[in-house]
Design an enzyme around this catalytic site. Structure first.
Site, short mmCIF file in Angstrom:
data_model
loop_
_atom_site.label_atom_id
_atom_site.label_comp_id
_atom_site.label_asym_id
_atom_site.label_seq_id
_atom_site.Cartn_x
_atom_site.Cartn_y
_atom_site.Cartn_z
N ASP A 56 -1.30 -1.73 -3.94
CA ASP A 56 -2.66 -1.81 -3.40
C ASP A 56 -3.22 -0.38 -3.26
O ASP A 56 -2.59 0.49 -2.65
CB ASP A 56 -2.56 -2.49 -2.02
CG ASP A 56 -3.91 -2.88 -1.46
OD1 ASP A 56 -4.85 -3.07 -2.24
OD2 ASP A 56 -4.00 -3.03 -0.22
N HIS A 57 -4.40 -0.15 -3.81
CA HIS A 57 -5.09 1.15 -3.68
C HIS A 57 -4.25 2.36 -4.12
O HIS A 57 -4.13 3.34 -3.36
CB HIS A 57 -5.57 1.38 -2.24
CG HIS A 57 -6.66 0.45 -1.82
ND1 HIS A 57 -7.95 0.58 -2.25
CD2 HIS A 57 -6.63 -0.65 -1.01
CE1 HIS A 57 -8.69 -0.39 -1.73
NE2 HIS A 57 -7.91 -1.16 -0.99
N SER A 60 0.85 -1.20 0.00
CA SER A 60 0.00 0.00 0.00
C SER A 60 0.88 1.25 0.00
O SER A 60 2.10 1.17 0.22
CB SER A 60 -0.88 0.01 1.25
OG SER A 60 -0.06 0.22 2.40
P1 13P Z 1 -8.79 -6.61 5.10
O1 13P Z 1 -8.75 -5.38 5.94
O2 13P Z 1 -10.11 -7.31 5.21
O3 13P Z 1 -7.66 -7.54 5.35
O4 13P Z 1 -8.69 -6.14 3.56
C1 13P Z 1 -7.43 -5.85 3.00
C2 13P Z 1 -7.55 -5.22 1.66
O5 13P Z 1 -8.58 -5.17 1.03
C3 13P Z 1 -6.30 -4.65 1.09
O6 13P Z 1 -6.55 -3.99 -0.10
O1 G3H Z 2 -6.78 -2.00 2.12
C1 G3H Z 2 -5.74 -1.55 2.56
C2 G3H Z 2 -4.75 -2.33 3.31
O2 G3H Z 2 -5.29 -2.94 4.45
C3 G3H Z 2 -3.54 -1.50 3.59
O3 G3H Z 2 -3.69 -0.70 4.70
O4 G3H Z 2 -3.04 1.60 4.00
O5 G3H Z 2 -2.87 0.87 6.41
O6 G3H Z 2 -1.27 -0.01 4.70
P1 G3H Z 2 -2.66 0.53 4.97
ZN ZN Z 3 -8.45 -3.00 -0.20
#
Ligand code: 13P
Ligand code: G3H
Ligand code: ZN
Length: 309
Positions: A82-83, A50
């Site tokens: 991620d995101h 992330s």
């Molecule tokens: P959880 O918080 O359910 O583990 O989801 C993680 C997620 O979607 C990361 O993108």
């Molecule tokens: O969906 C997001 C993940 O759980 C990552 O979380 O942004 O705190 O690293 P974070």
């Molecule tokens: Zn997510």
């Protein structure tokens, strides 16, 4: 064995009715715990990073640790952003060696989400990198995302074909009732499998992604609460629902919170039993083992991807 994209993994997962685990990584112990589990299970693997993880550990450290894990285990691994919230972070990750990026334009109106997602797809595809987009909004809180329950919205299946066609994304995250974090449902857990079915009908063979898919393993929450933690009412997605999603079009299941719980439960227990210890290896070692155990369980009993590497 190299870094790979998720293309081939998803093709096989769709055909085989299973899903690939996409586990969030933040440090060496987490990477080692996950990759050792995947190696022992001979499972395909996505490690995802992330914006918060890049800020915490730095891109280069995570990349080098993942390269070390590939060399050490001989696994094929896909490294995914991620995101990603804008073009710049997606570009930085493409340029920095990731094989997959998510552009999360779900907070924007449809046309803006399409414009931004297509911009990322054009750049990523030129560099051999695959892209995940998102339609619909999950509730939950992370570093960069804070969506209240009232702002969350299920994916509209009527939009998915146009979104995929106009953006060229390689996979699509949808909102069917999961949410990020350890408090996913106030009452009974309920997922909108009708939406997933409709999406699957409209996008045959196309890989769907499920975010917010931790089960918030009750035994881990119990251990945390037993050793001084306070997580009353924590609740996740029941495993049988995840198995059902994996047997349908869902090819990627995102798991972060369960890793956090495993690590925290292990460390709390360790200090509960060894209050005088201060060597970090003494508590980080068992925490790494706890992550490995939870990932093995997911691969075998939830995702169904054991032996599919
Ligand atoms: P959880 O918080 O359910 O583990 O989801 C993680 C997620 O979607 C990361 O993108
Ligand atoms: O969906 C997001 C993940 O759980 C990552 O979380 O942004 O705190 O690293 P974070
Ligand atoms: Zn997510």
């Amino acid at each position: 064995m190299p870094l790979v994209t998720s293309k081939e993994m998803f093709r096989k997962a769709y055909e085989g009715g299973y899903a690939i685990g996409a586990f969030n990584v933040n440090n060496m112990e987490i990477i080692q715990g996950i990759t050792e589990a995947a190696k022992e299970e001979n499972a395909p693997l996505i490690l995802q990073v992330s914006a918060g993880a890049r800020k915490y550990a730095k891109h280069i450290y995570l990349m080098k640790l993942i390269e070390a894990a590939i060399e050490d285990t001989g696994l094929n691994i896909c490294v995914h952003l991620d995101h990603g919230e804008d073009f710049e972070i997606c570009k930085a990750c493409v340029d920095g060696g990731f094989t997959s990026v998510m552009i999360d334009g779900s907070k924007y109106p449809f046309e803006e989400n399409i414009r931004l997602t297509k911009q990322v797809v054009d750049y990523a595809h030129e560099h051999g990198v695959v892209v995940e987009g998102e339609l619909g909004r999950l509730a939950g809180i992370e570093d960069a995302i804070n969506v209240s329950e009232k702002d969350a919205a299920f994916t509209d299946p009527g939009q998915v074909e146009e979104f995929v066609k106009r953006t060229g994304v390689d996979s699509l995250a949808i909102a069917i009732g999961t949410s990020h974090g350890a408090y996913k449902f106030k009452g009974e857990p309920r997922l909108r499998f009708d939406i997933l079915e409709e999406v699957q009908k409209r996008l045959p063979g196309f890989p769907i992604v499920l975010h917010g898919a931790s089960s918030v393993v009750p035994e881990l929450v119990d251990t945390i609460n037993k050793y001084g933690g306070q997580m009353p009412g924590a609740k996740g997605v029941p495993e049988e629902m995840l198995r059902k999603a994996a047997s349908m079009a869902v090819c990627k299941i995102n798991i972060d919170s369960d890793l956090r719980l495993a690590m925290t439960a292990s460390i709390r227990k360790y200090f509960g039993e060894n209050p005088g210890e201060f060597d970090p290896r003494k508590y980080l070692g068992p925490a790494r083992e706890a992550i490995k155990a939870v990932v093995k369980h997911k691969i075998r009993n939830v995702l169904g991807c054991s032996g599919k590497a």
